[in-house]
Design a protein around this motif. Structure first.
Motif, short mmCIF file in Angstrom:
data_model
loop_
_atom_site.label_atom_id
_atom_site.label_comp_id
_atom_site.label_asym_id
_atom_site.label_seq_id
_atom_site.Cartn_x
_atom_site.Cartn_y
_atom_site.Cartn_z
N ILE A 55 -48.99 21.49 41.97
CA ILE A 55 -47.57 21.83 41.97
C ILE A 55 -47.19 22.36 40.59
O ILE A 55 -47.26 21.61 39.61
CB ILE A 55 -46.72 20.59 42.31
CG1 ILE A 55 -47.09 20.05 43.69
CG2 ILE A 55 -45.23 20.91 42.22
CD1 ILE A 55 -46.47 18.70 44.00
N PRO A 56 -46.78 23.63 40.49
CA PRO A 56 -46.33 24.14 39.19
C PRO A 56 -45.11 23.36 38.69
O PRO A 56 -44.26 22.95 39.48
CB PRO A 56 -45.96 25.60 39.48
CG PRO A 56 -46.67 25.94 40.75
CD PRO A 56 -46.74 24.65 41.53
N THR A 57 -45.04 23.17 37.38
CA THR A 57 -43.96 22.36 36.82
C THR A 57 -43.07 23.11 35.84
O THR A 57 -42.27 22.48 35.14
CB THR A 57 -44.53 21.11 36.10
OG1 THR A 57 -45.35 21.54 35.03
CG2 THR A 57 -45.33 20.23 37.06
N SER A 58 -43.20 24.43 35.77
CA SER A 58 -42.36 25.16 34.82
C SER A 58 -41.90 26.49 35.41
O SER A 58 -42.46 26.98 36.38
CB SER A 58 -43.09 25.37 33.50
OG SER A 58 -44.25 26.14 33.69
N THR A 59 -40.89 27.03 34.76
CA THR A 59 -40.32 28.30 35.19
C THR A 59 -40.35 29.29 34.04
O THR A 59 -40.54 28.91 32.88
CB THR A 59 -38.85 28.13 35.65
OG1 THR A 59 -38.07 27.73 34.52
CG2 THR A 59 -38.73 27.11 36.77
N ASP A 97 -41.33 16.56 34.80
CA ASP A 97 -42.22 17.02 33.73
C ASP A 97 -41.46 17.84 32.69
O ASP A 97 -41.57 17.60 31.49
CB ASP A 97 -43.38 17.84 34.30
CG ASP A 97 -44.49 16.96 34.83
OD1 ASP A 97 -45.34 16.55 34.04
OD2 ASP A 97 -44.47 16.66 36.04
N MET A 98 -40.70 18.85 33.16
CA MET A 98 -39.94 19.68 32.21
C MET A 98 -38.83 18.88 31.55
O MET A 98 -38.54 19.08 30.37
CB MET A 98 -39.37 20.91 32.91
CG MET A 98 -40.35 22.06 33.00
SD MET A 98 -41.08 22.57 31.42
CE MET A 98 -39.67 23.12 30.49
N LEU A 99 -38.23 17.95 32.30
CA LEU A 99 -37.19 17.11 31.71
C LEU A 99 -37.76 16.30 30.55
O LEU A 99 -37.14 16.21 29.48
CB LEU A 99 -36.58 16.20 32.77
CG LEU A 99 -35.44 15.32 32.29
CD1 LEU A 99 -34.25 16.16 31.81
CD2 LEU A 99 -35.00 14.37 33.39
N CYS A 100 -38.95 15.74 30.72
CA CYS A 100 -39.56 14.95 29.64
C CYS A 100 -39.94 15.82 28.44
O CYS A 100 -39.67 15.45 27.29
CB CYS A 100 -40.78 14.19 30.16
SG CYS A 100 -40.37 12.70 31.07
N ALA A 101 -40.56 16.96 28.69
CA ALA A 101 -40.97 17.83 27.58
C ALA A 101 -39.75 18.27 26.77
O ALA A 101 -39.75 18.22 25.53
CB ALA A 101 -41.73 19.04 28.12
N ASN A 131 -41.55 10.89 38.29
CA ASN A 131 -42.69 11.52 38.93
C ASN A 131 -43.31 12.55 37.97
O ASN A 131 -42.96 13.71 37.99
CB ASN A 131 -42.26 12.20 40.24
CG ASN A 131 -43.43 12.79 40.98
OD1 ASN A 131 -44.56 12.34 40.85
ND2 ASN A 131 -43.16 13.81 41.77
N ILE A 132 -44.22 12.07 37.14
CA ILE A 132 -44.84 12.91 36.11
C ILE A 132 -46.20 13.40 36.62
O ILE A 132 -47.06 12.60 36.97
CB ILE A 132 -45.01 12.13 34.79
CG1 ILE A 132 -43.69 11.55 34.32
CG2 ILE A 132 -45.66 13.01 33.73
CD1 ILE A 132 -42.63 12.58 34.00
N LEU A 133 -46.36 14.72 36.63
CA LEU A 133 -47.62 15.31 37.06
C LEU A 133 -48.48 15.76 35.88
O LEU A 133 -49.71 15.75 35.97
CB LEU A 133 -47.35 16.51 37.98
CG LEU A 133 -46.56 16.23 39.24
CD1 LEU A 133 -46.25 17.52 39.99
CD2 LEU A 133 -47.31 15.25 40.14
N GLU A 134 -47.85 16.19 34.79
CA GLU A 134 -48.59 16.76 33.66
C GLU A 134 -48.22 16.14 32.31
O GLU A 134 -49.09 15.90 31.49
CB GLU A 134 -48.34 18.27 33.58
CG GLU A 134 -48.85 19.05 34.75
CD GLU A 134 -48.54 20.53 34.67
OE1 GLU A 134 -48.03 21.00 33.62
OE2 GLU A 134 -48.82 21.23 35.65
N ASN A 135 -46.96 15.93 32.06
CA ASN A 135 -46.50 15.57 30.72
C ASN A 135 -46.43 14.06 30.49
O ASN A 135 -45.43 13.53 30.02
CB ASN A 135 -45.14 16.23 30.46
CG ASN A 135 -45.27 17.73 30.34
OD1 ASN A 135 -46.26 18.23 29.81
ND2 ASN A 135 -44.29 18.46 30.83
N HIS A 136 -47.55 13.40 30.79
CA HIS A 136 -47.63 11.95 30.62
C HIS A 136 -47.41 11.53 29.16
O HIS A 136 -46.74 10.53 28.91
CB HIS A 136 -48.98 11.43 31.12
CG HIS A 136 -49.21 11.72 32.57
ND1 HIS A 136 -48.61 11.02 33.58
CD2 HIS A 136 -49.98 12.66 33.17
CE1 HIS A 136 -48.98 11.50 34.75
NE2 HIS A 136 -49.81 12.50 34.53
#
Length: 159
Positions: A55-59, A97-101, A131-136
């Motif tokens: 699942i892509p996590t950025s735009t 993910d984007m919210l955390c980054a 629900n974090i997929l990448e930015n742990h």
């Protein structure tokens, strides 16, 4: 550049300039890319190295503003970084993910500006059950900033 009005190419060249530490060039390309995308629909960017969920996590606009903030932050322009990260923050709510980054960099920016109360306030949106997929790593750092993790937990490879 052969296509000077292509925000996708400007976004990627700006990102590459960041990795080369050509910060003013990065800022210039990313500022131009942002101007070209204002008022346009945002599009999901497919990941070059997909996460396990696929699942892509950025735009496009999220990546432009995120990296624009970083270019400004690294040049010591914390007010400019704040502007870019606030813009990015408004684009980041569609996934954790984007919210955390974005929250991580906005938090650090507020701290550099001496605005500790604002820094702590933006952590309210960060929860343990996101629900974090990448930015742990960003997620764990934010929980550390909130006082919900200790340094030993954050430094564990499984964290």
């Amino acid at each position: 550049m052969e296509f000077p009005d292509n925000p996708v190419l400007l976004r990627h060249r700006g990102h590459r300039y960041l990795t080369l530490r050509k910060l003013q060039r990065a800022e210039s390309d990313l500022t131009r890319a942002r101007a070209l995308t204002l008022g346009q629909p945002d599009i999901v960017e497919k990941d070059g190295a997909p996460n396990p969920a696929g699942i892509p996590t950025s735009t496009l606009q999220g990546n432009i503003t995120y990296h624009l903030g970083l270019a400004r932050f690294l040049q010591g322009d914390f007010e400019g970084a704040e502007e870019a990260y606030r813009d990015c923050y408004s684009l980041s709510g569609w996934n954790d993910d984007m919210l955390c980054a974005t929250t991580n960099w906005l938090y650090i920016t507020f701290r550099r500006l001496g605005r500790d109360e604002e820094a702590m306030a933006i952590l309210d949106a960060i929860t343990d059950d996101m629900n974090i997929l990448e930015n742990h790593a960003y997620h764990q750092l934010l929980l550390l900033y909130k006082g919900e993790r200790n340094i030993e937990e954050v430094l564990q490879p499984s964290a």
